[in-house]
Write a protein that holds these residues in place. Structure first.
Motif, short mmCIF file in Angstrom:
data_model
loop_
_atom_site.label_atom_id
_atom_site.label_comp_id
_atom_site.label_asym_id
_atom_site.label_seq_id
_atom_site.Cartn_x
_atom_site.Cartn_y
_atom_site.Cartn_z
N GLY A 39 -8.83 7.18 -4.37
CA GLY A 39 -8.54 6.15 -5.13
C GLY A 39 -9.54 6.20 -6.59
O GLY A 39 -9.90 7.16 -6.84
N GLU A 78 -7.71 -1.55 -0.16
CA GLU A 78 -7.66 -2.84 -0.86
C GLU A 78 -7.51 -2.98 -2.27
O GLU A 78 -8.26 -2.21 -2.90
N ALA A 79 -6.58 -3.80 -2.76
CA ALA A 79 -6.47 -3.98 -4.22
C ALA A 79 -7.21 -4.94 -4.60
O ALA A 79 -7.02 -6.00 -4.32
N ASP A 115 -7.36 0.29 -6.28
CA ASP A 115 -8.12 0.47 -5.04
C ASP A 115 -9.46 1.24 -5.22
O ASP A 115 -9.33 2.48 -5.40
N CYS A 163 -2.87 0.71 -4.43
CA CYS A 163 -3.42 0.45 -3.62
C CYS A 163 -2.89 1.54 -2.53
O CYS A 163 -1.60 1.87 -2.22
N ARG A 209 0.97 -1.03 0.19
CA ARG A 209 0.16 0.18 0.03
C ARG A 209 0.95 1.23 0.09
O ARG A 209 1.88 1.30 0.50
#
Length: 308
Positions: free
Chosen positions: A155, A227-228, A196, A266, A118
């Motif tokens: 994101g 979170e990816a 993300d 991410c 991240r």
């Protein structure tokens, strides 16, 4: 408290306005080029002096800048994403130096991420395309302005009203056209990247918290899902929400030019949690269900009948 929202007619801006409109003790002002705007401003082309005069008349305690361009040539992107924030900061220093500025940036400013990791606000930035580069220039203008300012690095927003210029909105439009035909084929480009995703309503809540927070904030805060998710998985889940019974055909190429070189993205959202008490409240499935419900509602309306 008077809050001025710029870019209120866009995807993110519309949700920010909806969030702030019901905030107790707030007078919401909308700024833009439209004659219906409360404050007439053009960040891409207006001079700092004209902007300062408009801001002085509006006297906002907070300015939330949601204005931005995701597509177009490099000149357009630079005018909106880089020059706009710079001109806004110059105008605020002249007309409302005590106002807080909440500026919506983009995780694209980071460029390609390292799979499995991240990215944090202190990590190096290396945008891969003009969009990310111009958003980064806007962020630098804001963080170097000397104002009470914070950049929310957003994101990949998803949720109700997602435009067809982004992948979730584009796929939703294709699904609406395909209907439930079992012989339909959804032809898409390479879906192997990880992104993300964050619900647009959660982004709006982060903007509200940043606008109303007491005391100084960090200059940059990542606002994402933390979170990816494989893009292929997002498409599959959206197709399930739509009841799509056809086939999804994936081919190399055909994806977004501004994200083609970024296979992993991410964000670490710890700082936003610590500074704002913020964390995502919508799951990806909830975001996709809301996106599809909004698309279905538009499709069900007779032609010429506006949305309620």
């Amino acid at each position: 408290m008077r809050i001025l929202v710029l870019g209120a007619t866009g995807y993110l801006g519309g949700h920010v306005v909806d969030r702030l409109r019901v905030l107790p003790g707030t007078r919401l002002l909308v700024g833009g080029r439209s004659p219906d705007a409360d404050v007439t401003v053009d960040l891409a082309r207006g001079g700092p002096r004209d902007l300062a005069e408009a801001l002085a008349a509006a006297a906002p305690a907070v300015v939330v800048n949601c204005a931005g361009a995701t597509g177009g040539d490099a000149v357009t992107l630079a005018e909106v994403n880089a020059r706009g924030p710079a001109a806004l900061c110059a105008a605020l220093r002249a007309a409302a130096p005590a106002a807080r500025l909440v500026h919506l940036g983009s995780a694209a400013e980071y460029g390609p991420g390292t799979p499995g990791l991240r990215v944090t606000e202190s990590d190096p930035t290396s945008p891969a395309a003009p969009y990310g580069a111009t958003k980064l220039a806007g962020t630098v203008a804001v963080t170097a302005s000397g104002l009470d300012a914070v950049v929310l690095r957003v994101g990949n927003p998803v949720g109700p009203g997602a435009p067809s210029t982004g992948l979730p909105g584009r796929v939703a439009a294709l699904l609406a056209d395909a209907g439930r035909d079992p012989d339909a084929t959804l032809r898409l480009g390479d879906l192997s990247a990880h992104r993300d995703f964050v619900d647009v309503r959660d982004v709006a809540r982060a903007a509200e918290l940043a606008a109303t927070a007491v005391g100084p904030l960090p200059p940059i805060l990542d606002v994402g899902g933390g979170e990816a998710i494989p893009v292929r998985e997002l498409v599959r889940r959206l197709a399930t929400a739509a009841g799509f019974r056809g086939r999804i055909a994936e081919a190399g190429g055909g994806g977004s030019a501004r994200s083609a070189r970024v296979s992993w993205q991410c964000s670490d959202i710890t700082a936003a949690r610590d500074a704002l008490g913020w964390r995502p409240s919508h799951s990806l499935d909830a975001s996709l269900t809301a996106l599809w419900a909004a698309v279905g509602a538009r499709s069900a309306r007779p032609e010429g009948v506006p949305a309620p």
